[in-house]
Design a protein around this motif. Sequence first.
Motif, PDB file in Angstrom:
ATOM      1  N   ASN A  57       0.800  -1.233   0.000  1.00  0.00           N
ATOM      2  CA  ASN A  57       0.000   0.000   0.000  1.00  0.00           C
ATOM      3  C   ASN A  57       0.829   1.277   0.000  1.00  0.00           C
ATOM      4  O   ASN A  57       0.416   2.294   0.530  1.00  0.00           O
ATOM      5  CB  ASN A  57      -0.988   0.007   1.169  1.00  0.00           C
ATOM      6  CG  ASN A  57      -2.042  -1.053   1.017  1.00  0.00           C
ATOM      7  OD1 ASN A  57      -2.411  -1.400  -0.101  1.00  0.00           O
ATOM      8  ND2 ASN A  57      -2.519  -1.583   2.107  1.00  0.00           N
ATOM      9  N   SER A  58       2.023   1.235  -0.563  1.00  0.00           N
ATOM     10  CA  SER A  58       2.821   2.448  -0.732  1.00  0.00           C
ATOM     11  C   SER A  58       2.878   2.768  -2.220  1.00  0.00           C
ATOM     12  O   SER A  58       2.780   1.869  -3.047  1.00  0.00           O
ATOM     13  CB  SER A  58       4.229   2.244  -0.170  1.00  0.00           C
ATOM     14  OG  SER A  58       4.857   1.162  -0.794  1.00  0.00           O
ATOM     15  N   PRO A  59       3.025   4.029  -2.601  1.00  0.00           N
ATOM     16  CA  PRO A  59       3.011   4.380  -4.024  1.00  0.00           C
ATOM     17  C   PRO A  59       4.215   3.854  -4.800  1.00  0.00           C
ATOM     18  O   PRO A  59       4.078   3.462  -5.956  1.00  0.00           O
ATOM     19  CB  PRO A  59       2.973   5.906  -4.030  1.00  0.00           C
ATOM     20  CG  PRO A  59       3.421   6.318  -2.683  1.00  0.00           C
ATOM     21  CD  PRO A  59       3.093   5.215  -1.736  1.00  0.00           C
ATOM     22  N   GLN A  60       5.403   3.866  -4.198  1.00  0.00           N
ATOM     23  CA  GLN A  60       6.600   3.342  -4.853  1.00  0.00           C
ATOM     24  C   GLN A  60       7.422   2.543  -3.845  1.00  0.00           C
ATOM     25  O   GLN A  60       7.275   2.727  -2.647  1.00  0.00           O
ATOM     26  CB  GLN A  60       7.496   4.464  -5.402  1.00  0.00           C
ATOM     27  CG  GLN A  60       6.870   5.303  -6.470  1.00  0.00           C
ATOM     28  CD  GLN A  60       6.382   6.619  -5.936  1.00  0.00           C
ATOM     29  OE1 GLN A  60       6.747   7.022  -4.837  1.00  0.00           O
ATOM     30  NE2 GLN A  60       5.539   7.282  -6.691  1.00  0.00           N
ATOM     31  N   LYS A  61       8.284   1.672  -4.386  1.00  0.00           N
ATOM     32  CA  LYS A  61       9.161   0.900  -3.516  1.00  0.00           C
ATOM     33  C   LYS A  61      10.485   0.670  -4.231  1.00  0.00           C
ATOM     34  O   LYS A  61      10.545   0.586  -5.452  1.00  0.00           O
ATOM     35  CB  LYS A  61       8.516  -0.436  -3.163  1.00  0.00           C
ATOM     36  CG  LYS A  61       8.893  -0.932  -1.792  1.00  0.00           C
ATOM     37  CD  LYS A  61       7.819  -1.875  -1.285  1.00  0.00           C
ATOM     38  CE  LYS A  61       7.871  -2.147   0.177  1.00  0.00           C
ATOM     39  NZ  LYS A  61       7.885  -1.025   1.055  1.00  0.00           N
ATOM     40  N   LYS A  62      11.560   0.581  -3.456  1.00  0.00           N
ATOM     41  CA  LYS A  62      12.895   0.368  -4.001  1.00  0.00           C
ATOM     42  C   LYS A  62      13.112  -1.124  -4.244  1.00  0.00           C
ATOM     43  O   LYS A  62      12.671  -1.957  -3.457  1.00  0.00           O
ATOM     44  CB  LYS A  62      13.935   0.907  -3.023  1.00  0.00           C
ATOM     45  CG  LYS A  62      15.337   0.974  -3.582  1.00  0.00           C
ATOM     46  CD  LYS A  62      16.200   1.925  -2.789  1.00  0.00           C
ATOM     47  CE  LYS A  62      16.784   1.255  -1.583  1.00  0.00           C
ATOM     48  NZ  LYS A  62      17.837   2.059  -0.954  1.00  0.00           N
ATOM     49  N   ALA A  63      13.821  -1.438  -5.361  1.00  0.00           N
ATOM     50  CA  ALA A  63      14.074  -2.833  -5.697  1.00  0.00           C
ATOM     51  C   ALA A  63      15.434  -2.969  -6.370  1.00  0.00           C
ATOM     52  O   ALA A  63      16.008  -1.984  -6.846  1.00  0.00           O
ATOM     53  CB  ALA A  63      12.984  -3.371  -6.605  1.00  0.00           C
ATOM     54  N   ILE A  64      15.935  -4.205  -6.408  1.00  0.00           N
ATOM     55  CA  ILE A  64      17.217  -4.513  -7.048  1.00  0.00           C
ATOM     56  C   ILE A  64      16.948  -5.438  -8.222  1.00  0.00           C
ATOM     57  O   ILE A  64      16.200  -6.410  -8.098  1.00  0.00           O
ATOM     58  CB  ILE A  64      18.167  -5.191  -6.039  1.00  0.00           C
ATOM     59  CG1 ILE A  64      18.452  -4.253  -4.869  1.00  0.00           C
ATOM     60  CG2 ILE A  64      19.453  -5.617  -6.706  1.00  0.00           C
ATOM     61  CD1 ILE A  64      19.205  -4.892  -3.743  1.00  0.00           C
ATOM     62  N   CYS A  65      17.569  -5.163  -9.375  1.00  0.00           N
ATOM     63  CA  CYS A  65      17.415  -6.003 -10.559  1.00  0.00           C
ATOM     64  C   CYS A  65      18.203  -7.296 -10.390  1.00  0.00           C
ATOM     65  O   CYS A  65      19.378  -7.271 -10.037  1.00  0.00           O
ATOM     66  CB  CYS A  65      17.909  -5.280 -11.803  1.00  0.00           C
ATOM     67  SG  CYS A  65      16.884  -3.905 -12.281  1.00  0.00           S
ATOM     68  N   LEU A  66      17.539  -8.404 -10.655  1.00  0.00           N
ATOM     69  CA  LEU A  66      18.211  -9.696 -10.615  1.00  0.00           C
ATOM     70  C   LEU A  66      18.610 -10.157 -12.018  1.00  0.00           C
ATOM     71  O   LEU A  66      19.651 -10.770 -12.197  1.00  0.00           O
ATOM     72  CB  LEU A  66      17.299 -10.751  -9.980  1.00  0.00           C
ATOM     73  CG  LEU A  66      16.845 -10.479  -8.551  1.00  0.00           C
ATOM     74  CD1 LEU A  66      15.909 -11.584  -8.089  1.00  0.00           C
ATOM     75  CD2 LEU A  66      18.036 -10.376  -7.619  1.00  0.00           C
TER      76      LEU A  66
END
Length: 104
Positions: free
Chosen positions: A25-34
């Motif tokens: 339920n957050s507008p954006q989130k940080k992620a790492i490319c695999l």
Amino acid sequence: MVTLRQLTACRRRRKKIIKNTILQNSPQKKAICLKVYTMNPKKPNSAERKVAKIKFSNGKTTIGYIPGEGHSLQQHSIVLVEGGRIKDLPGIKYKFIKGVFDFS
């Protein structure tokens, strides 16, 4: 037929369905490319769409779409992810935001 007494004794409660469990339920989130690779779209269209398998900061993995022409993403790049599905790619419900972190 349900009587009035039955309705007052046992109330029906609807479960609240959370559609967006990965973004929590957050507008954006940080992620790492695999892994960065290409996919083919559904039937009437033909192209090579750029996508990446990503791992979120909460430990969950999914596939996200890389918008625009040309990108500098590779393995271990950090991206900002927002919701929004891509119509001709089945199963892809997230896309990356350009100009943030390693995605320029």
